[in-house]
Design an enzyme around this catalytic site. Structure first.
Site, PDB file in Angstrom:
ATOM      1  CE  LYS A 112      -4.132  -1.954   1.949  1.00  0.00           C
ATOM      2  NZ  LYS A 112      -5.166  -2.060   2.866  1.00  0.00           N
ATOM      3  CE  LYS A 195      -6.192  -8.324  -1.198  1.00  0.00           C
ATOM      4  NZ  LYS A 195      -6.219  -8.178   0.372  1.00  0.00           N
ATOM      5  CE  LYS A 198     -11.768  -3.091   1.228  1.00  0.00           C
ATOM      6  NZ  LYS A 198     -12.547  -3.614   2.458  1.00  0.00           N
TER       7      LYS A 198
END
Ligand code: TYM
Length: 330
Positions: A112, A195, A198
């Protein structure tokens, strides 16, 4: 009864199939056998920048979805993380036991933060896994139902519990990650090597989107070369992912599905999976609407949950403060 704790972030309008099959389904099962604590982790949801109004709405939406999936407030303690300030209080103590390098090795943080300039990465994103450890340890949880992507955070949690125990005396239960075998990692429909998450909308089946959209997404899911419907994650990641989802939603084994689809094509599988998803989300969405129609009742459930959670959390925190050597207030 052994205790279980888990959490989910209110960072999207809807949970997705990965959340459900990787974790939430187990939450529902485990409330029958465990003393269950489930929270909407709003503190974690502000680590990457957010909109306040949206966060408030999504926190309620998350609670409504959990209830609609079958979390029963009579059985499980359902609450909002920020309603229990003891999480952050324990988190500070745990931060002081966590190595800077140790936190820096968390792969989710590395992923991230790699996409942003250093000054745009918050310190909260860095300490995120330590707060997660506090969420778990403050309830003395034995088990934590999560998807594969949380394994490393759970390992950190176990290390911190053991470290505290060996420095200050037996205090924390060392929790075990409870990660499902078949559905630990549901993949994106458009890119079955990553994966479902969102951040990639086209490949994500959202539980609250128009079911027709979900059907369409499944119909246009990326499949593989060849025609056989076979579970082979190495060579056929797309079809294998669809089989895993189908098997999980129907309770039919993968072997059973392979046999049933012998001689049939990918289109047949997608069509029937689309129908299965539609039948799953339609009543779910109706229930969610019902809970949202009565926000006062929803807030009452969350208030009761927080009251009970606080009692337990305050007990642990008191022991921790004592072991650490904080002078009790006179
Ligand atoms: P979050 O909000 O990203 O996801 C909630 C749960 O869904 C699982 N999950 C998946 N499982 C399988 N396949 C996927 N594609 C998939 N995507 C998501 C996640 O593993 C998770 O179990 N850090 C946590 C929230 C958290 C927490 C906690 C969890 C905060 N404190 C304490 C457990 C205990 C997170 O970001 O989950």
């Amino acid at each position: 009864r052994p205790r279980v704790l888990s959490g989910i972030q209110p960072t999207a309008d809807s949970f997705h199939l990965g959340n459900y099959l990787g974790a939430l389904r187990e939450w529902v099962v485990m409330q029958e056998t465990h003393d269950a604590f489930y929270c909407v982790v709003d503190l974690h949801a502000i680590t990457m920048g957010h909109d306040p109004e949206l966060l408030r709405r999504r926190t309620r939406l998350s609670a409504a979805q959990l209830l609609a999936l079958g979390i029963d407030p009579e059985r499980a303690t359902l609450f909002v993380q920020s309603h229990v300030p003891e999480h952050t209080q324990l988190s500070w103590v745990m931060e002081c036991l966590t190595g800077f390098g140790e936190a820096g090795r968390m792969t989710q943080f590395k992923d991230k933060s790699a996409r942003q300039e250093a000054d745009h990465v918050s310190v909260g994103l860095f300490t995120y896994p330590v707060l997660q450890a506090a969420d778990i340890l403050i309830y003395q949880a034995d088990a934590v139902p999560v998807g594969e992507d949380q394994r490393q955070h759970l390992e950190l949690t176990r290390n911190l519990a053991q470290r505290f125990n060996s420095r200050f005396g037996e205090t924390f239960t060392v929790p075990a990650a409870h990660i499902p075998k078949e559905t630990a990692k549901i993949f994106d429909l458009q890119d079955p090597t990553v994966k479902m998450s969102k951040s990639v909308p086209a490949g994500v089946v959202e539980l609250l989107e128009d079911p027709k959209r979900s059907v369409k997404k499944i119909r246009s899911a990326v499949t593989d070369a060849g025609r056989e419907i076979q579970y082979d994650p190495e060579n056929k990641p797309g079809v294998s992912n669809l089989l895993v989802i189908y098997s999980a939603l129907t309770g039919r084994s993968i072997a059973d599905l392979e046999a049933a689809y012998e001689g049939k094509g990918y289109g047949d599988l997608k069509k029937e999976l689309g129908q299965t998803v539609l039948e799953f989300v339609t009543p779910f969405q109706e229930k969610v609407r019902g809970y949202l129609d009565d926000p006062a009742e929803l807030d009452k459930v969350l208030r009761r949950g927080a009251e009970h959670a606080r009692e337990v959390a305050a007990g642990t925190l008191k022991t921790v403060y004592d072991r650490i050597g904080f002078l009790p207030p006179a």
